[in-house]
Design a protein around this motif. Structure first.
Motif, PDB file in Angstrom:
ATOM      1  N   ALA A 290       0.834  -1.206   0.000  1.00  0.00           N
ATOM      2  CA  ALA A 290       0.000   0.000   0.000  1.00  0.00           C
ATOM      3  C   ALA A 290       0.869   1.257   0.000  1.00  0.00           C
ATOM      4  O   ALA A 290       0.552   2.242  -0.680  1.00  0.00           O
ATOM      5  N   HIS A 291       1.986   1.231   0.738  1.00  0.00           N
ATOM      6  CA  HIS A 291       2.888   2.385   0.764  1.00  0.00           C
ATOM      7  C   HIS A 291       3.503   2.630  -0.615  1.00  0.00           C
ATOM      8  O   HIS A 291       3.588   3.789  -1.059  1.00  0.00           O
ATOM      9  N   LEU A 292       3.941   1.585  -1.282  1.00  0.00           N
ATOM     10  CA  LEU A 292       4.576   1.754  -2.589  1.00  0.00           C
ATOM     11  C   LEU A 292       3.617   2.396  -3.587  1.00  0.00           C
ATOM     12  O   LEU A 292       4.015   3.216  -4.411  1.00  0.00           O
ATOM     13  N   VAL A 293       2.342   2.031  -3.508  1.00  0.00           N
ATOM     14  CA  VAL A 293       1.352   2.611  -4.429  1.00  0.00           C
ATOM     15  C   VAL A 293       1.012   4.038  -4.005  1.00  0.00           C
ATOM     16  O   VAL A 293       0.997   4.960  -4.832  1.00  0.00           O
ATOM     17  N   ALA A 294       0.737   4.244  -2.709  1.00  0.00           N
ATOM     18  CA  ALA A 294       0.332   5.570  -2.233  1.00  0.00           C
ATOM     19  C   ALA A 294       1.434   6.598  -2.456  1.00  0.00           C
ATOM     20  O   ALA A 294       1.155   7.779  -2.706  1.00  0.00           O
ATOM     21  N   SER A 295       2.692   6.160  -2.408  1.00  0.00           N
ATOM     22  CA  SER A 295       3.815   7.080  -2.582  1.00  0.00           C
ATOM     23  C   SER A 295       4.185   7.282  -4.044  1.00  0.00           C
ATOM     24  O   SER A 295       5.098   8.056  -4.351  1.00  0.00           O
ATOM     25  N   GLY A 296       3.499   6.586  -4.948  1.00  0.00           N
ATOM     26  CA  GLY A 296       3.758   6.752  -6.366  1.00  0.00           C
ATOM     27  C   GLY A 296       4.920   5.946  -6.910  1.00  0.00           C
ATOM     28  O   GLY A 296       5.277   6.078  -8.082  1.00  0.00           O
ATOM     29  N   GLN A 297       5.509   5.081  -6.100  1.00  0.00           N
ATOM     30  CA  GLN A 297       6.638   4.281  -6.566  1.00  0.00           C
ATOM     31  C   GLN A 297       6.197   3.107  -7.445  1.00  0.00           C
ATOM     32  O   GLN A 297       6.987   2.593  -8.238  1.00  0.00           O
ATOM     33  N   VAL A 298       4.967   2.661  -7.262  1.00  0.00           N
ATOM     34  CA  VAL A 298       4.378   1.602  -8.087  1.00  0.00           C
ATOM     35  C   VAL A 298       3.020   2.089  -8.554  1.00  0.00           C
ATOM     36  O   VAL A 298       2.235   2.625  -7.765  1.00  0.00           O
ATOM     37  N   ASP A 299       2.749   1.921  -9.836  1.00  0.00           N
ATOM     38  CA  ASP A 299       1.465   2.341 -10.422  1.00  0.00           C
ATOM     39  C   ASP A 299       0.702   1.103 -10.853  1.00  0.00           C
ATOM     40  O   ASP A 299       1.071   0.432 -11.820  1.00  0.00           O
ATOM     41  N   LEU A 300      -0.364   0.775 -10.113  1.00  0.00           N
ATOM     42  CA  LEU A 300      -1.178  -0.390 -10.435  1.00  0.00           C
ATOM     43  C   LEU A 300      -2.341  -0.053 -11.353  1.00  0.00           C
ATOM     44  O   LEU A 300      -2.768  -0.880 -12.152  1.00  0.00           O
ATOM     45  N   ASP A 301      -2.861   1.153 -11.249  1.00  0.00           N
ATOM     46  CA  ASP A 301      -4.028   1.517 -12.062  1.00  0.00           C
ATOM     47  C   ASP A 301      -3.732   1.440 -13.553  1.00  0.00           C
ATOM     48  O   ASP A 301      -4.604   1.071 -14.347  1.00  0.00           O
ATOM     49  N   ARG A 302      -2.503   1.759 -13.945  1.00  0.00           N
ATOM     50  CA  ARG A 302      -2.174   1.754 -15.364  1.00  0.00           C
ATOM     51  C   ARG A 302      -2.145   0.338 -15.940  1.00  0.00           C
ATOM     52  O   ARG A 302      -2.138   0.158 -17.156  1.00  0.00           O
ATOM     53  N   LEU A 303      -2.118  -0.673 -15.068  1.00  0.00           N
ATOM     54  CA  LEU A 303      -2.101  -2.055 -15.548  1.00  0.00           C
ATOM     55  C   LEU A 303      -3.474  -2.520 -16.033  1.00  0.00           C
ATOM     56  O   LEU A 303      -3.572  -3.458 -16.819  1.00  0.00           O
ATOM     57  N   VAL A 304      -4.532  -1.862 -15.553  1.00  0.00           N
ATOM     58  CA  VAL A 304      -5.900  -2.329 -15.827  1.00  0.00           C
ATOM     59  C   VAL A 304      -6.291  -1.971 -17.257  1.00  0.00           C
ATOM     60  O   VAL A 304      -6.327  -0.801 -17.635  1.00  0.00           O
TER      61      VAL A 304
END
Length: 334
Positions: A290-304
């Motif tokens: 959750a931290h990696l996504v909230a901090s912008g280090q990992v982008d999951l939304d672009r995978l959808v």
């Protein structure tokens, strides 16, 4: 409630089922988003994965987010209304593996969408409160669901021992491979090379943060001299090539599900003192994910790349036939 139920190879049906009871220590989650995993697709097409055989109606889906709508005895009522990402494991928490902190290896594990345990292509699920992880406001419902495959990526990169400055090779630019590439960068890797024979997937890996990509059918992989190799393809040739790409004392992690047996270059492993291991799910990854996504280090939304309702689960499970499809989600409320 409505549930999409697997009845046979290539055959799912929406059925009416009772809303689950909420036992002590658990919460009832209204499902918002469920990612479609390769294991779901495998059960849908083949009705088995290794020793796990679907021999009775089964609900698929284990990448889950939603909102708590009720709590069982012993759970703080303040949790009602909170958004959560669901860790889809039910370890016994009493065996030697669990007590050693390796609850992912619990021999009595019950895991969503793994026969005979139903998954989350439904409107409501009951889960242990400790495995219903609160979601930061910055995360979408889709991202909350995809914390599960992100957890696989975190477990893989941890096993690979990735540290700042490392060079990492990832084989396979499907959802897990793209996620592993992002996590490796977040862990400080200076270079992340992603290998995949499909052009559209190589392009997706570049957009997601890989520093370079290559086509293993046209370019040499062995000899790259990387610090770590993570296989997300399950293809024997990719595993062998990736081992050959490691520098002395390098580390290889096998993530992809493929052939049960492979012929490996043992002399190379011995001569270079390589470490070769696998991963099986994850432990204690949701807060970091959750931290990696909230901090912008990992982008999951672009995978959808697609969204489906319960009435269209069959189409969601077949979406991977399109090479441009990366990750699809099922939204039971759609």
């Amino acid at each position: 409630m409505r549930a999409s139920v697997l009845l046979g190879a290539g055959h799912v049906e929406v059925q009416e089922r009772p809303v689950p009871a909420v036992p002590p220590g658990e919460v009832l989650v209204q499902v918002a988003s469920v990612g479609v995993c390769g294991s779901d697709v495998h059960y849908w097409r083949h009705m088995r994965i290794g020793d796990y055989v679907v021999d009775a109606p089964l609900v698929l889906g284990h990448e889950v987010s939603g909102r708590v709508v009720a709590v069982g005895e012993g759970v703080d009522a303040d949790r009602v209304g909170g958004r959560v990402g669901v860790e889809p494991q039910r370890p016994c928490l009493a065996c030697g593996q669990c007590l050693a902190g390796r609850y992912n290896l619990c021999p009595r594990m019950r895991f969503f969408a793994t026969p005979p345990v139903d998954g989350a292509f439904v409107e409501y699920v009951a889960v242990p409160a400790v495995f219903a992880h609160p979601l930061p406001d910055e995360l979408s419902d889709d991202a909350g669901a995809l914390l599960e495959p992100l957890s696989v990526g975190i477990a893989a990169v941890r096993k690979a021992g990735t540290v700042p400055g490392d060079r990492v090779l990832v084989a396979g630019a499907g959802p897990i491979g793209v996620i592993v590439a992002q996590v490796a960068r977040a862990f400080g890797a200076a270079e992340v090379v992603v290998s995949d024979p499909v052009r559209e997937r190589r392009e997706a890996a570049l957009r997601a943060g890989a520093t370079s990509v290559l086509d293993p059918a046209a370019e040499e992989v062995a000899g790259l001299g990387v610090d770590a190799f993570v296989d997300c393809s399950g293809v024997a040739a990719a595993v062998v090539a990736g081992i050959g790409a490691l520098r002395p004392a390098g580390r290889a992690v096998v993530v992809g599900l493929g052939d049960a047996d492979m012929v490996l270059p043992v002399a190379t492993i011995q001569d270079r003192e390589l470490t070769l291991t696998g991963i099986f799910r994850y432990t204690g990854t949701w807060p970091l994910a959750a931290h990696l996504v909230a901090s912008g280090q990992v982008d999951l939304d672009r995978l959808v790349t697609g969204r489906y309702g319960l009435d269209d689960v069959g189409a969601a499970l077949d979406a991977d036939r399109d090479p441009a499809s990366l990750k699809v989600v099922v939204e039971p409320g759609r």
